[in-house]
Design an enzyme around this catalytic site. Structure first.
Site, PDB file in Angstrom:
ATOM      1  N   ARG A  27     -24.153 -12.578  25.430  1.00 42.69           N
ATOM      2  CA  ARG A  27     -24.498 -11.580  24.489  1.00 42.69           C
ATOM      3  C   ARG A  27     -24.533 -11.959  23.037  1.00 42.69           C
ATOM      4  NH1 ARG A  27     -24.615  -6.591  27.628  1.00 42.69           N
ATOM      5  NH2 ARG A  27     -24.097  -5.528  25.658  1.00 42.69           N
ATOM      6  N   TRP A  75     -18.443  -9.118  18.227  1.00 42.66           N
ATOM      7  CA  TRP A  75     -19.731  -9.619  17.346  1.00 42.66           C
ATOM      8  C   TRP A  75     -19.498  -8.513  16.308  1.00 42.66           C
ATOM      9  CZ3 TRP A  75     -24.240  -7.487  14.991  1.00 42.66           C
ATOM     10  CH2 TRP A  75     -24.998  -8.481  14.643  1.00 42.66           C
ATOM     11  N   GLU A 482     -44.805 -14.870  18.607  1.00 42.63           N
ATOM     12  CA  GLU A 482     -43.310 -15.323  19.421  1.00 42.63           C
ATOM     13  C   GLU A 482     -43.365 -16.774  19.555  1.00 42.63           C
ATOM     14  OE1 GLU A 482     -41.402 -13.677  20.913  1.00 42.63           O
ATOM     15  OE2 GLU A 482     -40.702 -14.742  22.584  1.00 42.63           O
TER      16      GLU A 482
END
Ligand code: G6P
Length: 609
Positions: A27, A75, A482
């Protein structure tokens, strides 16, 4: 983004917490820490950087027999990533320890108040305030103290709290930041993400916003912040452990790229009606009459999911002739958008937890829109708060740079466009042609993956470039975006995606012999135009890497490198064209020695604004 794991039971908590944190590494985080409940009080350990540093920092304490504790990957938002700011945070007596995901917005006011009450604040974080606030509210009952503190808090939180005064109890609470309880036998877990507990249990209860859970080894009691009780429904999740392991691949991202034939099969399984040429999507919860009368669609998302939204616009407008607006969720939510009960809003999200997408969706709901989710994570907040939707069934995506979720999102959008089109102007024959092409996509992806060595050789030739340009037209313009995003996310090379014809209006100034230009140049109605754009690049000594349609022999002489993809339905090309771009980015990043699965500064699930 930040991760939480908590354990209360009879086994040694430390290895369970450390393994749980490792499962959450994907994450994104910059520091880590844990609190264990020992007989002599709380043991707190923290470190900056990887979980390995946390293990090293524990030293002799790593044989702790504690069977109860909480842990966290941070974070940084408030305060730099250092030892002091890492979680857990404690009250001044070190009796209460807390880990927190989210942001306490009114922490400055609370901080001033607590200082006036005599509390000593040691960190720059918003989280520490919460530990003191719980202490301030404490009158012998930890659940009530947490409740008291949370009533004063504005912002978002997922928290887990332990106290040396309450052996065998974790208090967990959630508002805007996901939290799930895992049910074991004589043990229970708390985590921000099921992957942290999947090796121990697949029986889970998701907390809703404003709920507080008191979790002990054999019980969990869930109450709303206003004290009403909820009878928890335990759900069994179908994810298995191998889904969250690398299984022989060097990186999760590579594994996930290679999973795409399977994940696309999962996205379309049971959803194709060949005879009628129509997709079956019962989860939308809309009757055919309702599908026929939709007059306006908004699609909102962030990051890679926003790129699939752009492809969705091409698909839905062309097939169903319904106007579609695509908007970044972070912009949509703050600009007083025009939304009413006639609007259908699709929120696309791999994680189902992205704060901006969730807020945009809630905003649309407030104005009466029908809100539908295109989500991967089953049971996530966006999935639960939507009126209906379609799961993409891609399984857990661990690599921070999204790959398999993107192709499955595009596939689901293709099915939605087909359904809307067949409800309106598309004939059975048109529908069938597309459905048959959809079914062939997984095998076609396999054939592109089989060409990986050739793509790797191209990566080798270009991995030292400092800038890349990606060009595409029509439905493949978002694929160019992308491709550029993938490269910059994991290799830190500056890359831009552009509509091929727009190149003349700016980026052409950058082109020289050092500028690789990746061009999606497929045999479609704009092929000749794209070839002209390629000529413009070549005339300026730019080096062209073309993604071309199998059988196009003439292109090879007009570009420097060519990667072929199989022929498919004109509107299905994005799912194929993006695969070589994913592999190119991956191999370039590996050759540049970058941290592919956990790129610097990025988080897998962005649960703050
Ligand atoms: C983060 C991730 C991206 C992802 C975006 C949206 O920025 O690093 O890979 O595309 O969030 O996430 P979602 O879960 O809403 O699709």
């Amino acid at each position: 983004m930040c991760g939480i794991v908590g354990y209360v039971g009879s086994r040694k908590a430390l290895p369970i917490l450390i393994n749980g944190l490792k499962r959450l590494e994907y994450r994104g985080y910059d520091s880590a820490g844990l609190a264990l409940l020992q007989d002599d009080g709380l043991l707190i350990s923290k470190s900056v950087g990887k979980i390995k540093h946390l293990e090293d920092a524990l030293g002799d304490r790593s044989n702790s027999q504690a069977s109860h504790g909480i842990a966290h990957t941070r974070w940084a938002t408030h305060g730099e990533p250092n030892y002091v700011n890492a979680h857990p945070h404690t009250d001044n007596n070190c009796e209460i320890a807390l880990v927190h995901n989210g942001i306490i917005e009114n922490y400055r006011t609370l901080r001033e108040y607590l200082v006036r009450q005599g509390y000593i604040i040691k960190t720059d974080t918003d989280t520490e305030i919460l530990a003191h606030l719980i202490h301030f509210s404490y009158q012998g009952d930890l659940v009530e103290a947490v409740r008291g503190a949370l009533t004063q808090v504005e912002g978002a939180y997922g928290i887990a709290v332990v106290s040396s005064l309450h052996p065998d109890l974790i208090v967990a609470a959630r508002k805007g930041s996901p939290l799930v309880i895992g049910q074991g036998v004589d043990e229970n877990f708390v985590a921000s993400d099921v992957s942290a507990m999947l090796e121990h249990t697949n029986r889970v209860v998701y907390l809703d916003d404003d709920e507080i859970a008191a979790v002990t080894p054999n019980t969990f009691e869930i109450t709303h912040i206003d004290r009403t009780r909820r009878d928890p429904q335990v759900e069994e999740i179908s994810w298995t452990l191998d889904m969250i392991e690398k299984e022989g691949f060097d990186h999760f991202m590579l594994k996930e790229i290679h999973e795409q034939p399977t994940t696309i099969r999962n996205a379309i399984r049971g959803r194709l009606n060949f005879e009628e040429g129509i997709a079956r999507l019962n989860g939308l919860n809309l009757q055919y009459d309702e599908l026929r009368t939709i007059s306006r669609i908004i699609i909102t998302a962030c990051g890679t999911s926003w790129h699939s939204a752009l492809i969705g616009k091409y698909l839905i407008e062309e097939i169903a002739r319904v106007p579609v607006e695509v908007e970044y969720a972070s912009e949509f939510r703050y600009r007083s958008p025009i939304v009413d009960s006639q609007t259908v809003l699709f929120a696309i999200s791999q994680s189902g937890e992205t704060a901006d997408t969730l807020a945009a969706m809630r905003e649309a709901k407030k104005h009466g829109a029908t809100v539908l989710g295109i989500v991967n994570a089953v049971g996530s907040t966006i999935a639960r708060e939507s009126h209906g939707g379609v799961y993409i069934h891609a399984g857990p995506e661990i690599g921070v740079a999204s790959t398999k979720a993107f192709t499955s999102q595009v596939m689901v959008l293709t099915l939605i466009a087909n359904l809307l089109g067949r409800m309106r102007n598309w004939s059975v024959a048109q529908g069938r042609e597309m459905i048959e092409a959809v079914e062939a996509i997984p095998a076609q992806i396999e054939s592109i993956l089989a060409n990986e060595d050739a793509i790797k050789a191209i990566a080798d030739a270009y991995h030292q470039a400092t800038n890349f340009l990606y060009l595409g037209r029509g439905i493949n313009f978002p694929v160019a975006l992308e491709g550029a995003l993938k490269l910059k996310e994991i290799s830190y090379i500056h890359a831009e995606g552009y509509p091929a014809a727009e190149m003349k209006h700016g980026p052409i100034a950058l082109i020289d012999e050092n500028m690789p230009v990746v061009v999606i140049a497929l045999k479609d109605p704009v092929y000749d135009k794209v070839m002209s754009n390629i000529a413009e690049v070549r005339a300026r000594n730019g080096r062209v890497i073309a993604i071309a349609t199998e059988g196009d022999t003439e292109i090879a002489d007009r570009v420097n490198e060519v990667i072929y993809i199989p022929h498919t339905h004109r509107l299905l090309t994005p799912c194929l064209a993006v695969i070589p771009l994913q592999l190119l980015s991956y191999h370039i990043a590996v050759m540049r020695d970058c941290s592919v699965d956990q790129p610097r500064n990025l988080a897998k699930s962005v649960t703050v604004e």
